[in-house]
Design an enzyme around this catalytic site. Structure first.
Site, PDB file in Angstrom:
ATOM      1  N   SER A  84       0.663  -1.429   0.059  1.00 41.22           N
ATOM      2  CA  SER A  84      -0.039   0.012  -0.083  1.00 41.22           C
ATOM      3  C   SER A  84       1.089   1.309  -0.124  1.00 41.22           C
ATOM      4  O   SER A  84       1.462   1.570   1.029  1.00 41.22           O
ATOM      5  CB  SER A  84      -0.737   0.027   1.313  1.00 41.22           C
ATOM      6  OG  SER A  84      -1.692  -1.176   1.299  1.00 41.22           O
ATOM      7  N   LYS A 124      -7.092   1.526  -2.856  1.00 42.60           N
ATOM      8  CA  LYS A 124      -6.664   0.879  -1.374  1.00 42.60           C
ATOM      9  C   LYS A 124      -6.769   2.067  -0.467  1.00 42.60           C
ATOM     10  O   LYS A 124      -7.080   1.855   0.524  1.00 42.60           O
ATOM     11  CB  LYS A 124      -5.399   0.627  -1.642  1.00 42.60           C
ATOM     12  CG  LYS A 124      -4.643  -0.002  -0.325  1.00 42.60           C
ATOM     13  CD  LYS A 124      -5.662  -1.248   0.462  1.00 42.60           C
ATOM     14  CE  LYS A 124      -5.298  -1.559   1.713  1.00 42.60           C
ATOM     15  NZ  LYS A 124      -3.954  -2.168   1.737  1.00 42.60           N
ATOM     16  N   LYS A 170       0.255   5.136   8.453  1.00 48.84           N
ATOM     17  CA  LYS A 170       0.903   5.389   7.053  1.00 48.84           C
ATOM     18  C   LYS A 170      -0.148   5.752   6.032  1.00 48.84           C
ATOM     19  O   LYS A 170      -0.011   6.583   4.995  1.00 48.84           O
ATOM     20  CB  LYS A 170       1.931   4.569   6.463  1.00 48.84           C
ATOM     21  CG  LYS A 170       2.571   4.573   5.365  1.00 48.84           C
ATOM     22  CD  LYS A 170       2.142   3.843   4.274  1.00 48.84           C
ATOM     23  CE  LYS A 170       2.037   2.247   4.781  1.00 48.84           C
ATOM     24  NZ  LYS A 170       1.505   1.555   3.580  1.00 48.84           N
TER      25      LYS A 170
END
Length: 301
Positions: free
Chosen positions: A103, A178, A246
């Site tokens: 990701s 995502k 993150k």
């Protein structure tokens, strides 16, 4: 049988690589922490560097924590690009493919794809959702950014890893999807934490509250899995807080670039930041409830 490379053998990568071996493919493996003995026992072959993986594989998967990690594995010293010799498949019509399942930044993904394309190879961004349970059971949701032709080539291999596999668009589109997924999941985890905390402090049994909510409009996979973790105090990571933090950082930086306000995403990221400050970086995302409990001076019980 195909020769497949897999780099990044952590909580997610290890079971995913194992499922590819079970699917009958030859796996060439590399991880900074070493290749797990379990995968070697299943027939996987350890490689000393990403470059060596690329020298042996037709399709190379990466499953890494963050954008700089992917960049280093692709283009750093002994990176994949040094093994992506265009003569490896000389005499065949098929180009080799790099499939990044991490990701990471959609913008950087497009840059990485262009650089891989210049070597005569194809690039796919295919981030996943489903956590360690989905990785182990090969039931991941996979969001793909690629050309339709390349997608059709890799889809049979992806089907060994997931149940829902969707071509979203060109390179970068999978990563964008995502990020959208991570916004929804993070905010829902936080909402479940607030709801169970509210119920517990009001004197209701959170087990019974969750049971009732699972039968109504508030039902969700997050309430089912993360709600149970909050009640049972089981915060071993399926997906770590620092990684989710993150991903929300990527969402917020992308939102700034697009001129999109994401106020609740920002608030949830701050709660994740607080979790990290209190030593919870490696705990599961559901442990965000611990910060909410500190604010309420009450622990779900």
């Amino acid at each position: 049988m195909m020769n497949i490379g897999f780099i990044g053998l952590g909580i997610m990568g290890k079971p995913m690589a194992g499922n590819l071996i079970k699917g009958g493919h030859a796996l060439f493996l590399h991880s900074r922490s070493g290749v797990p003995q379990e995968l070697l026992g299943q027939g996987g072959k350890a490689c000393s560097s990403p470059s060596e993986v690329a020298e042996n594989a037709d399709i190379i998967f990466t499953m890494l924590p963050d954008t700089p990690d992917v960049e280093r594995v692709l283009f750093g010293e002994n990176g994949l690009v040094h093994g992506l010799r265009t003569d490896l498949n000389a005499g065949t019509s098929e180009r080799r493919i790099v499939v990044d399942m991490s990701s990471i930044s959609p913008m950087e993904t497009r840059v990485f794809a262009a650089r891989i394309n210049q070597l005569g190879c194809d690039y796919v961004d295919a981030p996943v959702s489903g956590g360690d349970i989905g990785a182990k059971n090969a039931t991941l949701t996979i969001m793909v950014g690629a050309t339709k032709t390349v997608f059709e080539r890799v889809k049979p291999v992806l089907e060994l890893l997931g149940k829902s596999i969707t071509l979203i668009g060109s390179n970068g589109a999978g990563q964008t999807c995502k990020i959208a997924n991570q916004i929804i999941v993070a905010l829902t985890i936080e909402a479940v934490g607030e709801a169970l905390l509210f119920a517990s402090k009001a004197g209701a049994d959170p087990v019974k509250v969750r049971e009732a909510l699972m039968g109504g409009f508030a039902s969700s996979r997050v309430l089912e899995v993360h709600g149970e973790r909050m009640i049972k105090r089981t915060f071993e990571p399926g997906f770590r807080i620092d990684l989710h933090q993150k991903d929300l950082s990527l969402a917020l930086s992308g939102g700034r670039a697009l001129g999109v306000s994401l106020p609740n995403t920002a608030a949830t990221q701050e709660l994740f930041n607080a979790c990290i400050a209190h030593g919870g970086a490696k705990q599961d995302s559901s442990a965000v409830v611990r910060i909410l409990e500190k604010l309420a001076n009450h622990e779900i019980q």
